[in-house]
Write a protein that holds these residues in place. Structure first.
Motif, PDB file in Angstrom:
ATOM      1  N   ASP A 120       7.006  70.992  78.762  1.00 30.79           N
ATOM      2  CA  ASP A 120       8.162  70.551  78.353  1.00 30.79           C
ATOM      3  C   ASP A 120       7.774  69.186  79.174  1.00 30.79           C
ATOM      4  O   ASP A 120       9.046  68.508  79.536  1.00 30.79           O
ATOM      5  CB  ASP A 120       9.090  71.658  79.827  1.00 30.79           C
ATOM      6  N   HIS A 121       7.432  68.695  79.447  1.00 28.56           N
ATOM      7  CA  HIS A 121       7.408  67.542  80.815  1.00 28.56           C
ATOM      8  C   HIS A 121       6.434  66.741  79.397  1.00 28.56           C
ATOM      9  O   HIS A 121       6.679  65.553  79.654  1.00 28.56           O
ATOM     10  CB  HIS A 121       6.567  67.344  81.640  1.00 28.56           C
ATOM     11  N   TRP A 122       5.801  66.977  78.658  1.00 32.35           N
ATOM     12  CA  TRP A 122       5.732  66.075  76.717  1.00 32.35           C
ATOM     13  C   TRP A 122       6.820  65.489  76.649  1.00 32.35           C
ATOM     14  O   TRP A 122       7.976  65.916  76.185  1.00 32.35           O
ATOM     15  CB  TRP A 122       4.695  66.794  76.092  1.00 32.35           C
ATOM     16  N   GLU A 123       6.791  64.137  76.476  1.00 30.40           N
ATOM     17  CA  GLU A 123       7.284  63.031  75.358  1.00 30.40           C
ATOM     18  C   GLU A 123       7.888  64.072  74.209  1.00 30.40           C
ATOM     19  O   GLU A 123       7.239  65.069  74.409  1.00 30.40           O
ATOM     20  CB  GLU A 123       7.041  62.029  74.901  1.00 30.40           C
ATOM     21  N   ASP A 124       9.153  63.919  73.528  1.00 29.16           N
ATOM     22  CA  ASP A 124      10.103  65.030  72.895  1.00 29.16           C
ATOM     23  C   ASP A 124       8.735  65.191  71.821  1.00 29.16           C
ATOM     24  O   ASP A 124       8.826  66.154  71.174  1.00 29.16           O
ATOM     25  CB  ASP A 124      11.579  64.213  72.657  1.00 29.16           C
ATOM     26  N   ASP A 128       4.215  66.917  68.205  1.00 26.09           N
ATOM     27  CA  ASP A 128       3.803  66.599  66.832  1.00 26.09           C
ATOM     28  C   ASP A 128       2.986  66.029  66.941  1.00 26.09           C
ATOM     29  O   ASP A 128       1.811  66.131  64.853  1.00 26.09           O
ATOM     30  CB  ASP A 128       4.861  66.782  66.052  1.00 26.09           C
ATOM     31  N   ALA A 129       2.061  64.834  67.648  1.00 24.28           N
ATOM     32  CA  ALA A 129       1.271  64.064  66.867  1.00 24.28           C
ATOM     33  C   ALA A 129      -0.293  63.926  67.599  1.00 24.28           C
ATOM     34  O   ALA A 129      -0.979  63.629  67.562  1.00 24.28           O
ATOM     35  CB  ALA A 129       1.781  62.669  68.742  1.00 24.28           C
ATOM     36  N   TYR A 130       0.198  65.479  68.585  1.00 25.85           N
ATOM     37  CA  TYR A 130      -1.077  66.357  68.801  1.00 25.85           C
ATOM     38  C   TYR A 130      -2.130  67.332  67.718  1.00 25.85           C
ATOM     39  O   TYR A 130      -0.715  68.046  67.599  1.00 25.85           O
ATOM     40  CB  TYR A 130      -1.409  66.658  69.892  1.00 25.85           C
ATOM     41  N   LEU A 131      -3.322  66.845  67.642  1.00 31.43           N
ATOM     42  CA  LEU A 131      -3.450  67.998  66.630  1.00 31.43           C
ATOM     43  C   LEU A 131      -3.572  69.394  67.186  1.00 31.43           C
ATOM     44  O   LEU A 131      -3.577  69.234  68.662  1.00 31.43           O
ATOM     45  CB  LEU A 131      -5.041  67.525  66.114  1.00 31.43           C
ATOM     46  N   CYS A 338       1.599  60.270  80.560  1.00 33.03           N
ATOM     47  CA  CYS A 338       0.768  60.317  79.827  1.00 33.03           C
ATOM     48  C   CYS A 338       0.846  60.204  78.332  1.00 33.03           C
ATOM     49  O   CYS A 338      -0.117  60.263  77.563  1.00 33.03           O
ATOM     50  CB  CYS A 338      -0.507  60.938  80.454  1.00 33.03           C
ATOM     51  N   SER A 339       1.428  61.222  78.219  1.00 32.35           N
ATOM     52  CA  SER A 339       2.093  61.731  76.437  1.00 32.35           C
ATOM     53  C   SER A 339       2.599  61.198  75.592  1.00 32.35           C
ATOM     54  O   SER A 339       1.806  61.549  74.738  1.00 32.35           O
ATOM     55  CB  SER A 339       3.150  62.843  77.063  1.00 32.35           C
ATOM     56  N   THR A 340       2.945  59.793  76.139  1.00 27.79           N
ATOM     57  CA  THR A 340       3.888  59.268  75.738  1.00 27.79           C
ATOM     58  C   THR A 340       2.590  57.631  74.590  1.00 27.79           C
ATOM     59  O   THR A 340       1.266  57.375  74.671  1.00 27.79           O
ATOM     60  CB  THR A 340       4.368  57.130  76.544  1.00 27.79           C
TER      61      THR A 340
END
Length: 424
Positions: A120-124, A128-131, A338-340
């Motif tokens: 839930d703390h990944w960027e919104d 969808d951008a990760y395999l 870090c997810s951005t």
């Protein structure tokens, strides 16, 4: 070995407590301020240190209310972190976050309920951008507990273009691991070292066997090995070990006394034809290009390990959020950052890796890494590695690596095959 045979929390702390705490003594006190983010990592040299600093700079710009408190543990690939962090986390005295390989390396912590879910703390838009394969490696028990920050590709073969031209080797005609053996022999006959290799640390031969096995027998067979079906793969294991033993005849003579980068130097000097390694090896070639004419595509190049053209063997790094966190707000902010795209665009070109997000612009990446990014998006299979912590639970991984340490001493495929079967 079953998961129950891995060290329990109590046994682990008894075995490692004093040395582990000493290795990172005092760090929890420094992180007591909830606005401070204690980040334990092993990126302490060269481009990896610059990459970490760029990541921290970006985080401070995005979240100026939080103060990064880096806590480096030199030693390479986590050798100085492992026992100390496990002791602190399992003893409920964790840092804010720490660097770890995704995949099975997370099991020690998830089995102890010592990591908080961070999905839930990944960027919104990050999910969808990760395999899917990357997300799965971050979720060994279902909940996402890690944020991957980079991906290295393990199944590369690098080569000196001029050496291959001199020998008359066409890399496009090398279609199988057996063909690669023929190329080593041809290079040796022409007076070159066939394969730059180090054998003083067991991971080098273990990772070579992993890609040989996958190249010969495919991803499904390798996954079956990871799933514990070694006894049903006796013939395949033996065949791949036998080929690695044949490869060893074409290693540099000092393989048992040099590091991987010292062995790799032979490709740069033109004394060696080939080198197998993760894409971090390309950093050595790019550094050489700064001082002399050793350009990608002209003096050096690469190909996927024969037989694994559609495979991307991933070596990833990630950050996690321990429970009982001393700075939960700062850590949640760091997980999101870090997810951005911004974080991964800053970090990976300097690290010599590619971003896990597939929507990061390629402009800031050198041509080699742009090619690796294209290969990643085009790959049909993405798999993890035993030798770099993600393929097997830590206890099993250590036992497998110990067997390869013996293998590099006796080069006995029969004995090593049986020992690997016995481990499972």
């Amino acid at each position: 070995m079953t998961r129950g045979d891995i060290l329990s929390r109590r046994r682990y702390l008894q075995a490692t407590g004093a040395a582990g705490i000493a290795a990172l003594a005092g760090c929890s006190d420094e992180a007591a301020d909830e606005d401070q983010l204690e980040v334990v990592h092993w990126w302490t040299a060269g481009g990896e240190e610059e990459a970490f600093e760029a990541l921290m700079d970006g985080f401070e710009e995005e979240y100026p209310d939080y103060e990064p408190n880096p806590n480096p543990a030199p030693g390479g690939a986590g050798t100085a972190i492992d026992t100390a962090i496990q002791t602190r986390v399992l003893d409920e005295d964790p840092p804010s976050t720490f660097q770890i390989w995704p995949g099975e390396a997370l099991r020690t912590y998830t089995d102890a309920d010592a990591l908080a879910p961070v999905g839930d703390h990944w960027e919104d838009d990050a999910h969808d951008a990760y395999l899917d394969s990357v997300v799965e490696a971050s979720s060994p028990e279902g909940d996402v507990v890690a944020v991957p920050i980079n991906i290295h590709r393990l199944n590369n073969v690098f080569y000196n273009v001029e050496v291959l031209d001199d020998v008359g080797i066409d890399p496009e005609e090398i279609e199988s691991p057996e063909d690669l053996l023929d190329a080593f022999e041809a290079a040796d006959d022409a007076g070159y070292v066939g394969l730059a290799q180090q054998t003083q640390e067991a991971w080098g031969i273990l990772q070579l066997w992993e890609v040989v096995f996958t190249g010969q027998h495919g991803v499904d067979a390798f996954q079956r090995f990871l799933d514990g079906e070694a006894a049903d793969l006796e013939e395949e294991i033996h065949e791949s070990l036998s080929l690695v033993e044949e490869y060893s005849e074409y290693f540099n003579e000092d393989a048992s006394t040099v590091s991987w980068d010292e062995a790799n130097a032979g490709v740069i000097t033109g004394d060696t034809a080939f080198h197998h390694n993760g894409d971090w090896a390309a950093g050595e070639y790019q550094a050489a290009d700064d001082d002399e004419d050793f350009a990608y595509g002209e003096q050096w190049d690469y190909m996927p390990f024969p037989g694994t053209e559609d495979v991307y063997t991933m070596v990833m790094d990630s950050f996690v959020m321990p429970t009982n966190n001393p700075s939960p707000d700062a850590t949640e902010a760091f997980m999101e950052y870090c997810s951005t795209v911004d974080a991964q665009e800053r970090f990976n070109p300097l690290k010599g890796s590619i971003p896990p997000r597939t929507d990061v612009p390629t402009d800031e990446f050198p041509p080699f890494l742009q090619d690796q990014m294209d290969d990643f998006e085009a790959s049909a299979e993405q798999i993890t590695s035993i030798s770099h912590g993600s393929g097997l639970e830590p206890g099993l991984s250590n036992e497998v690596e110990e067997e390869f340490a013996v293998f590099t001493d006796n080069w006995d495929p029969d004995e090593t095959t049986q020992d690997l079967i016995n481990i499972f």
